[in-house]
Design an enzyme around this catalytic site. Sequence first.
Site, mmCIF file in Angstrom:
data_model
loop_
_atom_site.group_PDB
_atom_site.id
_atom_site.type_symbol
_atom_site.label_atom_id
_atom_site.label_comp_id
_atom_site.label_asym_id
_atom_site.label_seq_id
_atom_site.Cartn_x
_atom_site.Cartn_y
_atom_site.Cartn_z
ATOM 1 N N LYS A 1 87.351 -44.066 138.795
ATOM 2 C CA LYS A 1 88.717 -44.413 138.869
ATOM 3 C C LYS A 1 89.108 -44.619 140.310
ATOM 4 C CE LYS A 1 91.423 -43.274 135.915
ATOM 5 N NZ LYS A 1 92.346 -42.377 134.956
ATOM 6 N N ARG B 1 87.675 -51.485 135.701
ATOM 7 C CA ARG B 1 86.243 -50.964 135.683
ATOM 8 C C ARG B 1 85.403 -51.897 134.894
ATOM 9 N NH1 ARG B 1 87.771 -46.077 131.067
ATOM 10 N NH2 ARG B 1 88.685 -47.449 129.820
ATOM 11 N N MET C 1 89.352 -35.730 128.965
ATOM 12 C CA MET C 1 90.058 -34.827 130.023
ATOM 13 C C MET C 1 91.706 -35.190 130.109
ATOM 14 S SD MET C 1 86.699 -34.933 132.471
ATOM 15 C CE MET C 1 87.947 -34.470 133.867
ATOM 16 N N TYR D 1 49.755 -55.625 131.071
ATOM 17 C CA TYR D 1 50.645 -56.098 130.056
ATOM 18 C C TYR D 1 51.027 -54.843 129.043
ATOM 19 C CZ TYR D 1 46.516 -55.492 126.879
ATOM 20 O OH TYR D 1 45.715 -54.810 126.269
ATOM 21 N N CYS E 1 50.152 -50.036 124.282
ATOM 22 C CA CYS E 1 50.525 -50.743 123.161
ATOM 23 C C CYS E 1 51.038 -49.554 122.246
ATOM 24 C CB CYS E 1 49.326 -51.139 122.424
ATOM 25 S SG CYS E 1 47.920 -50.128 122.072
ATOM 26 N N HIS F 1 55.545 -42.830 110.596
ATOM 27 C CA HIS F 1 55.014 -44.258 109.927
ATOM 28 C C HIS F 1 56.116 -45.024 109.576
ATOM 29 C CE1 HIS F 1 53.682 -46.284 106.324
ATOM 30 N NE2 HIS F 1 52.707 -46.382 107.114
ATOM 31 N N GLY G 1 89.000 -40.009 127.098
ATOM 32 C CA GLY G 1 90.036 -39.290 126.099
ATOM 33 C C GLY G 1 89.626 -37.699 126.169
ATOM 34 N N ARG H 1 95.229 -37.747 137.712
ATOM 35 C CA ARG H 1 94.336 -38.133 136.479
ATOM 36 C C ARG H 1 92.807 -37.642 137.005
ATOM 37 N NH1 ARG H 1 97.874 -42.728 136.401
ATOM 38 N NH2 ARG H 1 98.658 -43.224 134.222
ATOM 39 N N SER I 1 43.686 -49.917 126.746
ATOM 40 C CA SER I 1 45.080 -50.055 126.289
ATOM 41 C C SER I 1 45.545 -48.705 125.949
ATOM 42 C CB SER I 1 44.872 -51.089 124.954
ATOM 43 O OG SER I 1 46.294 -51.053 124.693
#
Lengths: 881, 881
Positions: A27, A347, A107, A859, A839, A463, A105, A96, A772
């Site tokens: 802020k 913001r 603080m 990759y 992978c 799984h 909300g 503030r 991999s």
Amino acid sequence: MKNKLIFEFSKEHTDGDASMINLLGGKGANLAEMSNLGISVPPGFTITTEVCNHFMEHNELPDSLDGEINDAVNKLVQYSGLSFDGKSNPLLLSVRSGGRISMPGMMDSILNIGLNDVNLSHLAEHFNDERFALDSYRRLIQMYSNVVLGLDYSRFEAVIENKKRIDNVSSDKDFNPDQLNWIIDAYKNTIERFSETPFPQDPKEQLTGAIKAVFSSWLNTRAVNYRKFNGIPDEWGTGATIQTMVFGNLNNNSGTGVAFTRNPSDGKKELFGEYLLNAQGEDVVAGIRTPKPISKHKTVKESLQDTFPDIYNEISNIAKTLESHFKEVQDIEFTIQDQKVYLLQTRKAKRTAQASVNIAIDMESEGVVTKEEAIMMVDADTITDLLHPQFVQNQDKELFTKALNASPGAAVGEIVFDADKAEEEAEKGKKIILVRDETSPEDIHGMYSSVGILTTKGGMTSHAAVVARGMGKPCVVGAEKLTLNFDEKTISNGDIVLSEGDVISLDGSLGEVYIDVLEVEPPSMSESFGKLMEYCDEYRKLSIRANAETELDTIKALEFGAEGIGLCRTEHMFFEGERIMPMREMIMADSPNGRKRALSKLIEFQTKDFETLFNLLKDKPITVRLLDPPMHEFLPKSDIEISNLAKESGVTTGYVGEILLKLSESNPMLGHRGVRLGLIYPEIYEMQVEAIFRAVHNLSQKEKTSINPEIMVPLVMNANELRQMKDILTTKIKEIESELNAKFSYTIGTMIELPSAALNSESIALEADFFSYGTNDLTQTTLGLSRDDAARFLGEYVERKVFSTDPFVSIDPSSVGKLVEMSSNNGKKANNELKIGVCGEHAGDPNSIFYLNTLNIDYISCSPFRIPAAKLAAAQAQLNK
Amino acid sequence: MKNKLIFEFSKEHTDGDASMINLLGGKGANLAEMSNLGISVPPGFTITTEVCNHFMEHNELPDSLDGEINDAVNKLVQYSGLSFDGKSNPLLLSVRSGGRISMPGMMDSILNIGLNDVNLSHLAEHFNDERFALDSYRRLIQMYSNVVLGLDYSRFEAVIENKKRIDNVSSDKDFNPDQLNWIIDAYKNTIERFSETPFPQDPKEQLTGAIKAVFSSWLNTRAVNYRKFNGIPDEWGTGATIQTMVFGNLNNNSGTGVAFTRNPSDGKKELFGEYLLNAQGEDVVAGIRTPKPISKHKTVKESLQDTFPDIYNEISNIAKTLESHFKEVQDIEFTIQDQKVYLLQTRKAKRTAQASVNIAIDMESEGVVTKEEAIMMVDADTITDLLHPQFVQNQDKELFTKALNASPGAAVGEIVFDADKAEEEAEKGKKIILVRDETSPEDIHGMYSSVGILTTKGGMTSHAAVVARGMGKPCVVGAEKLTLNFDEKTISNGDIVLSEGDVISLDGSLGEVYIDVLEVEPPSMSESFGKLMEYCDEYRKLSIRANAETELDTIKALEFGAEGIGLCRTEHMFFEGERIMPMREMIMADSPNGRKRALSKLIEFQTKDFETLFNLLKDKPITVRLLDPPMHEFLPKSDIEISNLAKESGVTTGYVGEILLKLSESNPMLGHRGVRLGLIYPEIYEMQVEAIFRAVHNLSQKEKTSINPEIMVPLVMNANELRQMKDILTTKIKEIESELNAKFSYTIGTMIELPSAALNSESIALEADFFSYGTNDLTQTTLGLSRDDAARFLGEYVERKVFSTDPFVSIDPSSVGKLVEMSSNNGKKANNELKIGVCGEHAGDPNSIFYLNTLNIDYISCSPFRIPAAKLAAAQAQLNK
């Protein structure tokens, strides 16, 4: 403290700017930035987060702060021509909080600081409005008592309610000055009774009290819990912004509102928001009066654009300025005092995934941002949602349970507790949600038949989670609060008991389950989405492949832009329908010949499967992982299935039982699987390579192809093991070549999924064409965490910050990450032809992709539905480098 | 080949020496060494192992070899005054194999090379003994046909047996010359019928054939299997030694014998061996005639010392020379030809563990070897045997099965299939052998009550193996060929079925089980043993502690010289008798308070246990590991036990079942255990530290003590986890300090038993006073091998050389070893006060100790019975550095 403690902002002089967010909070930094831009902002100053930290540590404000505050307030007095001495026409201030990241909300704020019994009349006189002055004073006393003096809010509410009842007044704003004076007296009496200190009349004292209270509220329970939940470090602290008050509640030429510079739900380019005339910010939040839209609206009248077109245009211009300055859609708060517009906050606007994509592409085409910036604007974690159906927002719903959001999307269906039943009911055309304690490969057909999956156990890589993500089905796992009673076919959470056939709605994106039929909207892959993907392809360095083994998954993967298959889990091909029986026969055979007999049935299926995949992929690469799970995963568990198997194989149930016992393992994860099966029962892997190359050969008979299968050996521990397995495989391949009079191109590589393999990467690299990384199993073994069991404590571990994130969601950099880094470097050093991929499930996680992009990786391969997110993350990672 | 292919030895000229064992093989190198020492050795030469390797690779001898052989043979001709032309008085040669390591009986030899139809008469004339010459020729033809021409030995035996029968001759040596001539003709006929080539008459051709045959025998199946089993690389190859024949079978002033320079079974300083007059080496081996003792004997007459005291003295002197030269007890072969002594071989003598210790200490006190050399003379792996009873050697016995030798010693007892019954029967005074598929902590009382343990599953670090070693009880595990039928109370191996109450004998040192009552002799810890340990203490750098938690084990450990306890597994204290019930109550409690109530019962036991241990240890250090196993390990498994527990806890069996299900884990090894329990249920560890310090306090009230408990947190993954746990522990300790008005000394450290902990060692070291490597679990996770399941394939893996040894027996250097090395270095770098120990099973394995001694490790901790072996290995490792 030696540092500067206060940063001013005003059109006369501004110290800070938007870059100082860590020091000033969001802020404060943005108010300074707006002042710098010449936007109308009520002047003020921000006390730094360092002061907050000092306050937390020493429980008092730094000595030098007082002087700095005095100087800053004096300037505000000077700019405004008002006074802060408590005697004449008063300068009123707000205090503030504002941290690096907004904690809405959580603080406290205090408004109207500076008013007292004496200057009250000056204020009334100044605005010619006694009621307004009294109401402002009342609000100050009430907020101050609650926030600074710690008195219960309800005591003051009671005074008001009481007065309303006695005087028969219907709304707060209908009190007349007498009544307000009575209320103020009653407030003061309340304070006298319940607090040791009276309400201070000295504006300076009010201000110091308010500042301390704001800093203290950083440590209130709500805020601490919010930070814990959102992973915000306590050490960040909050700033405190002290600002000259402006009054939206002064008259009917005043008002207050919030606006988004574009529509946050679909991204449309329009000023989108609401305002209230003759009101302060808290009135909008309180929701007592219904705000009006800012832009012209089809049905609602009295939009700001209708009522005050000039003001609308002014705000609209400010919005444009802010957007092109911040290169981001903004969420602004403004106040109108007597037709003059003041900005109180700006913001970055929160938005839906769809809006996010549309906005990025629109802003790029408008020239506001570059392609690179457009890519960086979209949150990779959320775009997967666009590939799945979602619940329509803001529906009434009752939560059944909240657990882990294992696979995104929304589903509504009847609950069913076993896979066969799920398949049966689905065939009747019903939508089914499969509910299990946990799933196993035997449930796959039931999962296919269901629209969603819910399990009471397991974590993000259980799984159920892995398979559901692969299938792109919504899935919630680890719902530990639920109790599943399989015999009675019920699932309950305390008193709420659901039976088979009851309908639930399952939000896999949020991990929530509702006892309602919610409305679902279809997936929304827009044109912008396609464009964003194109941009990503231009910038990313990592190749993106898919984990897929079925025709459907492969088609999906290619549709989402996969550049090949990085993980084809061949065992998944053996669980379905007619295949499981010869598989079981093979396992029950007690000789190589018996096994070969059963394998000769499987090879037909397997060959056809490979033909299908190769045909879809054409010249794209495919990594085929040879059989990985331990044998017992293929065997039945229930008595009925066991007796069926016995009957069909012509043996006794006792014999099946013996085999089951013989194959059972204390820790299957560390058991007889992967290459350990391949070496002890070579005929299995031999069958698999035979199927691969028969498929290659069959296709080459039909058309010109250039398929170079990458054969991957799982669970290798060291180079000896891989070398021996490779010998067996190449011997077999040579046999097939000579039988078919063909010559095949292929490479042989290995999974790196055990710490031992990573530690031996140099010698393994000399035997392998590719690595991999199976980061799921590598995480399990490196951390000694079973993905199926860890749910019991992992949540608390993440909460306690033992890990910054669930290590099954993002690669743990200090352990698994270190192994991947070390071993990929050593591997490439030993063999500079070595290709390296990842992978595991982490390959679809943006955090992990950021990390992997810093390493020597070629990759990554993830489930089809994660491919867009992976592409985006890979591009962002590269741009961020 | 460019290298020298042949190394000669003779009193005139010797090329080689004992150091060239790799090139010449043991036999060849030592013959050269004896020649150098001036000991009477028949002259000859050795063809190098490199020639063997050349032969294996190219399937032919190197070109230049022939010339070198000719030169060498010519010298032998010259020294002997005999000829090798096949015409006149012949030089006869033997061809023998000899590798780096002796492979007794595995390879072929050929004697009497050089004889033929023509020079046979010259030989007879020379020795004036026609029968001798003919018999020598017969032996040559027979050996040559078998070894070089590959004809079946039985064909020639048949000729002899036939002739014996026809002519009614009772023994080979009773054949007269006519009969021998007949046999030689019959042999030649046999060769003509069954071989393509006839028996060669050219001595040169005989020699070349023999040399090739000896090299070929390196690759015969027997030899290959032997090497595989004993871990001897194929590449080592064998040497071939060609040596002038001497004849122990010439007359009654001739003979042959073998002798140990000290008694190999008890180490006594005496020439110990046997000889036969008028015989060749093979006659001794054949066992047809009974040899006589070499030294004077109480009962047996005609010892060599009696019959030929001069020859005895000569051999005795040679023995002394060899022993003091080689600084080792020697096993020699000699031949006496006409009263002249020739040494044919000398090598390090095999001996029993007891002999080995006595010899080392004796030779040191005699001044033959130094202390350092004495320490190096004893095999650390075998001395553990001396702490256990053993079977008396050479008993008749029938093998029931052979499996893994998990814990050494001999036991005879009745088999029983469950722990309760074992306890019951043992209380009646019976000796029990507990037979299980596998054991769990619930079987501990049964294991205590038994004299030995046999399991059909599990590996070298299975529960049964670890616990039995700890208890010092013989144990055989992984007997996969056995089938245990629990219902019928039988254990069978194929047709052999044993029932409860049948007696077996179990050899834990060899892993063998017999269906007989064998005789057992008690352990033999001699004076020398004590002395050896003293010597080791002087040289070793590693401290040696014990893994112990019971009074008995601790007493044993101290008796064996433990310098403290390195691993006190507190959970073992909860399994016994009255403790298991409150433990279960604790687990079933669903609130911290419920748990605390149950824990308040356990703390009494635990405090007393610690008092006992601390009191025994006095000022020696003790590392107390807090609770490690997952909760479900403490819960009952059988229906009866479950219903008992339900009754005693006043809940339904259904509730117990639910708890069991809730706590069950797919992979308990990777489950909710160790510090993961400690953090989620802090009251458990709090109770444990309270018990520790109450015990310290109680003792300090009685006497002056200085106990500094080392508190060890198990299964830590990273520094955050340890830090949080440490906070909880130190807070609790401060509470107790303030309650008791005391101040305690202690340290807090962690197990390093997960790859993650090793990889995070730097940051963990900043939180820890000590590391203790749990190499069992570290092996399981690093290699992804479950110790309970791996038996199914690990044997084959070791055979295939995927690992050089079972990684649960010796630390795998390329994976676990690398982690220990890396992390101990990093740990000490980060915290130079850090103490580092190793407390896994590997800490008792000499191989692993050699490796660990090269690292930055302060102490190792093993089961009490491994302490002497560990001390010896640690001293050897340090001396070898």
